[in-house]
Design a protein around this motif. Structure first.
Motif, PDB file in Angstrom:
ATOM      1  N   ALA A 587      88.629  59.055  50.067  1.00  0.00           N
ATOM      2  CA  ALA A 587      88.596  59.494  51.461  1.00  0.00           C
ATOM      3  C   ALA A 587      88.582  61.021  51.554  1.00  0.00           C
ATOM      4  O   ALA A 587      87.825  61.602  52.347  1.00  0.00           O
ATOM      5  N   LYS A 591      85.471  63.084  53.047  1.00  0.00           N
ATOM      6  CA  LYS A 591      85.659  63.980  54.193  1.00  0.00           C
ATOM      7  C   LYS A 591      85.108  65.374  53.881  1.00  0.00           C
ATOM      8  O   LYS A 591      84.460  66.005  54.726  1.00  0.00           O
ATOM      9  N   THR A 615      80.512  57.582  51.772  1.00  0.00           N
ATOM     10  CA  THR A 615      80.967  57.028  53.050  1.00  0.00           C
ATOM     11  C   THR A 615      80.815  55.509  53.046  1.00  0.00           C
ATOM     12  O   THR A 615      81.572  54.795  53.705  1.00  0.00           O
ATOM     13  N   CYS A 618      83.961  54.247  51.585  1.00  0.00           N
ATOM     14  CA  CYS A 618      85.011  54.307  52.612  1.00  0.00           C
ATOM     15  C   CYS A 618      84.832  53.187  53.630  1.00  0.00           C
ATOM     16  O   CYS A 618      85.811  52.604  54.114  1.00  0.00           O
ATOM     17  N   TYR A 634      93.080  60.603  57.484  1.00  0.00           N
ATOM     18  CA  TYR A 634      91.958  61.488  57.138  1.00  0.00           C
ATOM     19  C   TYR A 634      90.943  61.643  58.277  1.00  0.00           C
ATOM     20  O   TYR A 634      89.988  62.416  58.147  1.00  0.00           O
ATOM     21  N   LEU A 636      88.449  60.008  59.330  1.00  0.00           N
ATOM     22  CA  LEU A 636      87.052  59.894  58.889  1.00  0.00           C
ATOM     23  C   LEU A 636      86.125  59.600  60.058  1.00  0.00           C
ATOM     24  O   LEU A 636      84.961  60.022  60.053  1.00  0.00           O
TER      25      LEU A 636
END
Length: 1258
Positions: A587, A591, A615, A618, A634, A636
């Motif tokens: 993550a 990011k 991503t 994630c 985070y 995201l």
């Protein structure tokens, strides 16, 4: 026999020749002698001219002359028996006469005589054939000198019949060929013998007794210096492999393998070394490779048919192969002078070890291969591991350019005639990697580890090998980018290692044992660790290597065990502080990539692909409830939304290409890349909607409309929802439709329009193009199978928030006329055309009135199980009045004062719906009439009605009415809440001063929904004997005070959502429940609510408490999503997956979300789902024990319903079952022990998150 003359013999020979000539093509096409015999035995079935052959006529006449009189006598005897009264069928007579004939003495004598005659004829034909053949050979010898080479170039048999040739290879003839093949014979004689051998059917040759001797000699002759001669032997082998059964080809294969084994072991043969490499233009090397390739082609074909033969044949093939591949030369000399082993040549012709993959596929052969590898040929695995270790060490010690040169065949195998020693080592490494990757898939293969290597002190364990494979991805050299579309295969170390690891990920048992441990995950994440520290990822780590790593991580995260490892590591309960788990690191890295806060790859054309790959990992994590909990810090969703908005602006600024300009292709490619990246980001955002809390985060980004439109476009194109998702769009649509903003987004995207259009096509239109030739069958089920999918989709869609946004304040069209071509496009149209059929125009507009109206009534029945939806439809459209009128019209006058209801499918369905929507009660408190008719004189004993009140038979007598118990509960609740509200540490919300009196609120108006809810509540309270006359006014006053009290704590907001433009839009079921608990005492009820409103529990039990509340963050208010949805139901889904995984899987398979049904249960305080006493237990449990018990009770309910849920998943009506059926047999007290265990495991996390709703940190 005495009368059989020479003329008879000549005549029979002519007849046989005619027969054989006629069936020549059929017999020559037979692969073996046995098949030829089968063809002749079944000739009557396959040859229409069978009875016209002279030989067949001869046989018929012979049989007639010999047995005719006897058959006639038998027939006469049976005819006489029939005349005496015994009747027999024709078949019975034929069977009996045939049996008697075959048992007779005359039949046996005839067969013996016929057999002797035919033996004489056939023996005479064979002798004559051999004489003709000898004369033919003498003629051929005369012309041999002129055409000496013709025998070596002819690749096919001559034009003579293969059937005739089969007589040629008697034992003497084969011995003659053996003698002629002797090296001492002249070249021409040997060629002629070999040509004769190649022209014969292989099966005939292999059936001869001298075959074993011939096989041995052919193996020896493979080393003949004459290349043409050895090539012809290989062609004979190839023909044998193609045309003969396994037990024959096995001998050829094992002899060829044995020959090659001896060839490599012999010091006399000039086998290339590593230093010299392989020049395939060298004749000796060419011939050797031909033999290896022939062996390999058979290896790949044999598994398709060896299961049909005894196991020993397969074992011999496997053992001869492993024995050959285990051949090792003396290693005492330098490595550069090492003589190449057979495995190098096999790797050259089968680089990815396809042969081993096929041998390991079936259990039949796999057990044998693994047993032999373990007992006798483990060295083969050892050398494969050694090769991988050596290559990795080479990557570690040599410079990048040198390794790249060493691996230059990785991108595409270039056309070359020479392979250097380095290239051969690399090809052998690829072969070893592929072989080991396939071996690790299977349990017995993994048991061969650890492997002891001579060059290492420690043994190589499974984990060591997996770490090595992983490190190969980013420590081996990167290959040149492939620009040509013709590059079909990538042989780079990174892509090969990735392919192996991905295959292992797909095998659950293997992945758990091999991959899912901290050591392997840390090796995968090492480059990311380094990049996060600001150092170089690895010596050879490129963008491509990171993409490979991301693909593997995505596969790991898509499986429950892998996801758990990434989220918590191996020691989930360990208190030791360690480095962040994989999910945290992924993550953080993702990011940084999205925020472009990492400089190493910026500007690279592969950078967006790297971002997309990580991503995607994630996405696999935050697409689950437990994963989202870990990744929330985070933010995201904010980074992805920011990147999407930036990319969206870029896509708008792409210049329009000018015709004739050189920049057209560049602009086109750039726009395609930007659009692909934009779609990828939308897909990432959309996957937040897979969980209730994720949906809240998605709505906060402001991109929900674009995401839902993107989802609908993929749905319309029938594209898969995601590479790693096992099921379709159902769960996502259900989650999105559970919120007001989501419902609007679905409508704006065109999803609802498309759904209703498809429904109408199935329900009303049918298949117009084939109706004439293939009329649609009349539906048997109330909802036809063709409409079932659309029905369930509508059930998923029509949660109360969606219904209110789509129908609120809208009146029915109620047109005077409807065109037959007028297709509904919205939910209001469906209600108008299928449910509320209150005019002749609507009825006439339907082609299938009864079927379509039943569909509408069934939909109404399910939707109205949500009491808020029922009240809305009743307030706006008076559905019960419409149903009563329809029942009134469906009567038949039997006398002047009496009318009887017509019992049909529609009246039965309406009766069920009327009882359901007008009677409140749990499973033991109300009786719903069935929808099916019964057998007997009275098919429907349940009384129908067309006015209120309902017949008493629908009211249950099994109702608990203990007033003393209720009074005790009231006192306990009052004292407990008063005590907590006076303790500042227990108060979650601040105290609010409220001074309004009854006179102040008397003139305030409640919504029509609230008014109908009050009537329903009082009716239920009176049925329970807990409310008295006048309760309606008291409850009205309580609700007015509550509205005023909560309005003081509301924030001002401007929103396009209908639900945020006024007071709480639903009825307040918690206040209604409390009013009944307090036995209709309005003062006690409101005083309790004022005290209770300060507690955290009030946020989750009393839903209007936080409607547009100033205690919630502004973005949460604007989303229109209640904390019960994004907190309680989020944890219900999370715990359900952990505690009752089968039920969780059933929901996903059904395309339905647990959050939607739980939200419905909680919102209406389980009214109609639990009996009143259990509703009291639910409220009391949550008040006394804490708001987290709301979650535990729902989990207990799902555990209680597990078998029913699994059953209805199979029948594909889970949504309907959960919404329509009460919770039979569920008692809160039965599950207290279970809920205490849940509390011990989950309370800290749940209460922390519940307390965070005021400042929902992301």
């Amino acid at each position: 026999m005495a009368h059989f003359s020479g003329e008879d013999e000549a005549m029979l020979q002519a007849m046989l020749r005619q027969l054989f000539q006629s069936v020549k093509e059929k017999i020559t096409g037979a692969p073996s002698l046995e098949c030829a015999e089968e063809i002749l035995l079944h000739l009557e079935e396959t040859d229409e001219n069978f009875h016209n052959y002279e030989f067949v006529k001869y046989l018929r006449q012979y049989i007639c002359n010999t047995l005719g009189s006897m058959i006639e006598e038998e027939m006469e005897k049976w005819t006489a028996d029939q005349n005496q009264g015994e009747e027999f069928g024709y078949d019975t007579v034929v069977q009996h006469v045939t049996k008697r004939t075959q048992e007779s003495k005359e039949y046996k004598e005839m067969i013996h005589s016929l057999k002797n005659i035919m033996m004489i004829v056939v023996e005479s034909m064979i002798n004559k054939f051999e004489e003709d053949e000898i004369r033919s050979q003498e003629r051929q010898k005369k012309t041999q000198k002129e055409k000496s080479s013709s025998y070596c170039t002819d690749n096919c048999s001559d034009s003579d019949s293969s059937f005739n040739q089969s007589y040629k290879f008697c034992q003497g003839k084969l011995q003659l060929i053996l003698d002629q093949l002797d090296p001492g014979q002249p070249k021409e004689v040997r060629y002629e013998a070999l040509q004769t051998l190649c022209s014969a059917p292989p099966s005939d040759v292999l059936n001869c007794e001298n075959w074993t001797t011939l096989c041995e000699k052919l193996t020896v002759y493979l080393s003949d210096p004459d290349p043409v001669f050895s090539d012809r032997i290989l062609k004979f082998y190839a023909q044998t492999f193609t045309l003969s059964p396994l037990h024959m080809t096995k001998e050829i294969y094992t002899s060829l393998a044995k020959y090659l084994e001896l060839y490599f072991l012999s010091r006399e043969n000039n086998i290339p070394t590593l230093s010299t490499g392989i020049d395939i233009s060298n004749p000796n090397v060419t011939h050797l490779l031909k033999k290896i390739r022939l062996l390999n082609e058979y290896q790949k074909e044999a598994p398709s048919f060896w299961i049909r033969h005894p196991e020993k044949y397969m074992e011999e093939i496997v053992e001869s192969t492993l024995s050959l591949l285990s051949v090792k030369h003396d290693q005492s000399h330098l490595v550069s002078q090492k003589i190449l082993d057979p495995i190098y040549f096999l790797a050259l012709v089968d680089t990815k070890a396809v042969w081993f993959k096929k041998w390991m596929h079936a259990y039949y052969s796999r057990t044998t291969v693994l047993r032999l590898l373990e007992k006798k040929y483990k060295s083969l695995i050892t050398t494969a591991v050694q090769q991988c270790v050596q290559y990795f060490e080479l990557c570690e010690t040599m410079k990048g350019d040198e390794v790249l040169e060493h691996s230059k065949s990785c991108g595409i195998k270039q056309k070359t005639f020479y392979y250097s020693g380095q290239e051969l080592q690399y090809i052998y490494f690829i072969h070893s990697l592929s072989l080991l990757g396939r071996l690790l898939i299977y349990t017995q293969g993994r048991k061969l580890f650890p492997i002891k290597l001579k060059t290492r002190k420690d043994s190589v364990s499974l984990t060591d090998l997996l770490v090595l494979f992983t490190q190969l991805i980013y420590r081996s050299p990167a290959c040149p980018k492939m620009t040509s579309p013709g590059h079909l295969e990538d042989y780079s170390p990174a892509s090969m290692a990735t392919e192996v690891l991905c295959i292992l990920c797909d095998q659950k048992e293997c992945a758990i044992e091999c991959l899912y441990n901290n050591t392997v995950i840390e090796a995968l994440l090492q480059p990311i660790h380094n990049l996060m520290k600001g150092t170089k990822a690895a010596p050879n780590c490129s963008e491509t290597a990171l993409i490979h790593i991301a693909h593997i991580l995505a596969r790991i995260a898509s499986v429950e065990e892998g996801l758990t490892l990434l989220l918590y590591g191996e020691n989930m309960n360990s208190s030791e502080e360690k480095s962040p788990t994989g999910a945290h690191l992924i993550a953080q890295f993702s990011k940084k990539l999205l925020d472009e806060d990492i400089s190493i790859f910026s500007g690279s054309e592969m950078f967006p692909v790297v971002k997309g790959a990580f991503t995607s990992v994630c996405r696999q994590i935050y697409g689950t409830c437990e994963g989202l909990q870990v990744l929330i810090p985070y933010s995201l969703h904010e980074s992805i939304a920011k990147a999407w908005k930036k990319t969206s602006l870029l896509s708008e600024r792409i210049p329009t290409p000018v015709e004739g300009s050189d920049s057209i292709s560049l602009v086109s490619q750039e726009s395609q890349n930007i659009m692909a990246w934009e779609e990828n980001l939308l897909d990432d955002l959309l996957n937040f909607a897979a969980t209730p809390k994720g949906l809240l985060l998605l709505q906060r980004t402001g991109a929900i409309n674009e995401c839902v439109t993107f989802m609908f476009n993929r749905y319309a194109k029938k594209l898969q929802i995601s590479r790693h998702k096992k099921f379709g769009y159902g769960v996502l649509v259900t989650q999105v439709a559970s919120t007001a903003a989501g419902a609007i987004a679905l409508q704006n995207s065109g999803f609802i329009n498309a759904l209703i259009t498809e429904l109408w096509a199935n329900l009303e239109c049918g298949r117009d193009d084939v109706r004439v030739t293939h009329p649609r069958s009349t539906p048997v089920d109330p909802i036809d199978q063709s409409c079932q999918k659309s029905f369930l989709a509508l059930v998923n869609l029509l949660s109360y928030p969606a219904v209110f946004e789509l129908l609120g304040n809208q009146s029915l069209p109620n047109k005077t006329e409807y065109s037959l071509r007028e297709v509904p496009t919205s939910i209001i149209d469906i209600i108008d055309r299928l449910i509320i059929l209150n005019s002749e125009a609507k009825i006439r507009s339907l082609f299938n009135y009864e079927q379509s109206h039943i569909f509408g009534l069934r939909l109404l029945s399910v939707v109205c199980c949500d009491l808020d939806t029922l009240l809305l439809l009743e307030a706006q459209y008076q559905v019960s009045e419409m149903l009563l009128n329809a029942q009134e019209e469906n009567t038949l006058e039997t006398s002047e004062s009496h009318r009887e209801f017509i019992i049909d499918s529609l009246s039965v369905e309406r009766n069920h719906v009327l009882v359901r929507i007008n009677l409140i009660g749990g499973p033991m408190e109300r009786i719903l009439p069935p929808r099916l008719l019964e057998k007997g004189d009275e098919p429907y004993p349940w009384p129908m009605f067309s006015s209120y009140p309902l017949p008493n038979c629908y009211l249950s007598d099994c109702v608990t009415r203990s007033t003393d118990l209720k009074q005790a509960l009231v006192e306990l609740l009052e004292k407990f809440v008063l005590h907590l509200s006076e303790s500042p540490s227990e108060c979650y919300f601040p105290s609010v001063e409220y001074t309004a009196t009854d006179a102040n609120v008397k003139n305030e108006n409640l919504s029509s929904v609230q008014q109908l809810g009050i009537k329903m509540t009082v009716r239920y309270g009176k049925f329970l004997s807990l409310l008295k006359d006048g309760a309606e006014n008291d409850l009205t006053m309580v609700l007015k005070h509550c509205e005023r009290f909560l309005k003081q704590q509301q924030a001002s907001t401007k929103s396009p959502l209908l639900c945020l433009q006024r007071n709480y839009t639903s009825h307040d079921w918690f206040v209604s429940s409390l009013f009944i608990i307090m036995l209709g005492d309005k003062d006690k009820t409101f005083r309790f609510l004022q005290q209770f409103s300060r507690l955290l529990t009030s946020a989750f039990l009393w839903l209007p408490r936080l409607h547009i509340s100033r205690y919630l963050p502004a973005d949460t208010i604007e989303s229109g999503i209640h904390p019960v949805y994004f907190c309680s139901t989020h944890y219900i889904e999370m715990l359900l997956k952990a505690e009752v995984p089968l039920v969780f899987s059933a929901f996903h398979m059904s395309g339905f979300a647990p959050s939607q049904i739980c939200m419905q249960w909680i919102t209406q305080c389980f009214w109609n789902y639990l009996d009143w006493i259990e509703i009291c237990h639910y409220i009391a449990t949550c008040v006394f024990l804490g708001p987290d018990y709301q979650v535990y009770i729902c989990i207990a309910i799902f555990k209680h319903l597990q078998q029913d849920i699994l059953q209805h998943t199979q029948t594909q009506d889970l949504q309907v079952f959960l919404k329509e059926e009460a919770l039979h047999g569920f008692r809160v007290s039965d599950y207290f022990e279970y809920m205490e265990i849940l509390e011990q495991n989950y309370r800290p996390v749940l209460l922390r998150d519940m307390r965070n709703i005021r400042v929902q940190s992301t």
